[in-house]
Design an enzyme around this catalytic site. Structure first.
Site, PDB file in Angstrom:
ATOM      1  N   GLY A  23       0.888  -1.169   0.000  1.00  0.00           N
ATOM      2  CA  GLY A  23       0.000   0.000   0.000  1.00  0.00           C
ATOM      3  C   GLY A  23       0.918   1.208   0.000  1.00  0.00           C
ATOM      4  N   GLU A  24       0.652   2.164   0.844  1.00  0.00           N
ATOM      5  CA  GLU A  24       1.554   3.311   0.969  1.00  0.00           C
ATOM      6  C   GLU A  24       2.138   3.270   2.381  1.00  0.00           C
ATOM      7  OE1 GLU A  24       2.083   4.936  -1.865  1.00  0.00           O
ATOM      8  OE2 GLU A  24       3.706   5.886  -0.745  1.00  0.00           O
ATOM      9  N   CYS A  27       6.137  -5.306   0.139  1.00  0.00           N
ATOM     10  CA  CYS A  27       6.283  -3.982  -0.478  1.00  0.00           C
ATOM     11  C   CYS A  27       6.244  -2.882   0.598  1.00  0.00           C
ATOM     12  CB  CYS A  27       5.234  -3.820  -1.562  1.00  0.00           C
ATOM     13  SG  CYS A  27       5.666  -2.571  -2.746  1.00  0.00           S
ATOM     14  N   ARG A  84      12.861   3.460  -1.354  1.00  0.00           N
ATOM     15  CA  ARG A  84      11.465   3.407  -1.815  1.00  0.00           C
ATOM     16  C   ARG A  84      11.402   3.796  -3.287  1.00  0.00           C
ATOM     17  NH1 ARG A  84       8.051   7.209   1.611  1.00  0.00           N
ATOM     18  NH2 ARG A  84       6.415   6.279   0.345  1.00  0.00           N
ATOM     19  N   ILE A 108       5.030  -3.165  -7.948  1.00  0.00           N
ATOM     20  CA  ILE A 108       4.222  -1.950  -8.089  1.00  0.00           C
ATOM     21  C   ILE A 108       4.869  -0.833  -7.267  1.00  0.00           C
ATOM     22  CG2 ILE A 108       1.934  -0.925  -7.759  1.00  0.00           C
ATOM     23  CD1 ILE A 108       0.861  -3.877  -7.761  1.00  0.00           C
ATOM     24  N   ARG A 109       5.433   0.129  -7.939  1.00  0.00           N
ATOM     25  CA  ARG A 109       6.196   1.203  -7.266  1.00  0.00           C
ATOM     26  C   ARG A 109       7.047   0.583  -6.143  1.00  0.00           C
ATOM     27  NH1 ARG A 109       3.006   4.132  -4.529  1.00  0.00           N
ATOM     28  NH2 ARG A 109       1.226   2.774  -4.848  1.00  0.00           N
ATOM     29  N   HIS A 128       4.653  -8.403  -5.001  1.00  0.00           N
ATOM     30  CA  HIS A 128       3.347  -8.745  -4.414  1.00  0.00           C
ATOM     31  C   HIS A 128       2.932 -10.179  -4.734  1.00  0.00           C
ATOM     32  CE1 HIS A 128       1.808  -4.652  -3.286  1.00  0.00           C
ATOM     33  NE2 HIS A 128       2.828  -4.309  -4.067  1.00  0.00           N
ATOM     34  N   GLU A 151       0.621 -11.907  -3.446  1.00  0.00           N
ATOM     35  CA  GLU A 151      -0.841 -12.120  -3.366  1.00  0.00           C
ATOM     36  C   GLU A 151      -1.531 -11.776  -4.678  1.00  0.00           C
ATOM     37  OE1 GLU A 151       0.767  -9.609  -2.245  1.00  0.00           O
ATOM     38  OE2 GLU A 151      -0.374  -7.794  -2.679  1.00  0.00           O
TER      39      GLU A 151
HETATM   40  N1  GLN Z   1       5.769   2.934  -3.084  1.00  0.00           N
HETATM   41  C1  GLN Z   1       5.073   2.494  -1.902  1.00  0.00           C
HETATM   42  C2  GLN Z   1       5.748   3.044  -0.649  1.00  0.00           C
HETATM   43  O1  GLN Z   1       6.818   3.563  -0.732  1.00  0.00           O
HETATM   44  C3  GLN Z   1       5.024   0.986  -1.822  1.00  0.00           C
HETATM   45  C4  GLN Z   1       4.234   0.430  -2.975  1.00  0.00           C
HETATM   46  C5  GLN Z   1       3.540  -0.858  -2.687  1.00  0.00           C
HETATM   47  O2  GLN Z   1       3.388  -1.288  -1.553  1.00  0.00           O
HETATM   48  N2  GLN Z   1       3.058  -1.452  -3.743  1.00  0.00           N
HETATM   49  O3  GLN Z   1       5.222   2.960   0.408  1.00  0.00           O
END
Ligand code: GLN
Length: 205
Positions: A55-56, A87, A119, A148-149, A184, A186
């Site tokens: 997530g973030e 992540c 990050r 993903i990022r 990820h 999942e």
């Molecule tokens: N870029 C997000 C962060 O720095 C992590 C991305 C993710 O969990 N898919 O928190």
């Protein structure tokens, strides 16, 4: 022994997918247990294992700090509870994190996994991508990584085992009962990594 109690931290991110993959893992392994979304320190107190989804990391960290979960998770990890950080979850577990563009940030971290994280390490043009990766050391020679990022692990302490690399960057690590991945699991149909984690919890209990 009663069944395992496994929690998925439900602040933000891929919570439902992790509940599913963990339930399927218990079933395939024939292990008795329950999997629930958890939010409060009281729920976390009862767990045998925890997944912190992606997530973030700033959002998950801040909200968990405010409601007291962060402190409780830290306490549980110190007492040996297995944790799987995905992540943003990997970022939260770490001792140090900086953003590729923004640099050092004052974000709440669990300060446990002895790594330094970058990050958003794979840059804007590769914000999201998929690639075959390998985690030989834990018996998973082939895995489909969904990034993903995604963060990468820039430095790791001596107690940290490197499980996988992609393009020279470390993307999966293990330190005792903690595992962390940049990608990820999942979001794929392959539950081998979730099964590995469930087995870690079983061995502990
Ligand atoms: N870029 C997000 C962060 O720095 C992590 C991305 C993710 O969990 N898919 O928190």
């Amino acid at each position: 022994m009663t069944g395992l109690n496994i929690g998925i931290l439900a602040v933000q991110g891929d919570v439902a997918e992790n509940v599913m993959a963990t339930k399927m893992s218990l079933e395939e392994l024939g292990i008795d247990g329950i999997v629930n979304e958890v939010k409060t320190p009281e729920q976390i107190a009862d767990l045998d294992g925890l997944i912190i989804p992606g997530g973030e990391s700033t959002v998950i960290g801040t909200l968990s700090l405010v409601n007291g979960s962060l402190k409780k998770i830290k306490e549980k990890i110190a007492n040996g509870m297995p944790v799987f950080g995905i992540c943003a979850g990997l970022i939260l577990l770490s001792k140090k994190a900086k953003d590729r563009v923004v640099g050092e940030m004052d974000q709440p971290l669990l300060d446990f996994l002895d790594v330094k994280i970058e990050r958003n390490a794979f840059g804007r043009q590769r914000d999201s991508f998929e690639s075959e990766i390998s985690m030989e050391k834990i018996g998973i020679p082939k895995f489909h990584g969904v990034f993903i990022r995604a963060p990468s692990i820039m430095e790791a302490g001596k107690d940290v085992e490197i499980l996988s690399k992609f393009n020279e960057k470390t993307i999966a690590v293990k330190q005792g009962n903690i595992i962390g991945t940049s990608f990820h699991p999942e979001l794929t149909a392959d539950i081998s990594l979730h099964k590995y984690f469930v087995n870690l919890i079983r061995k502990k209990n």
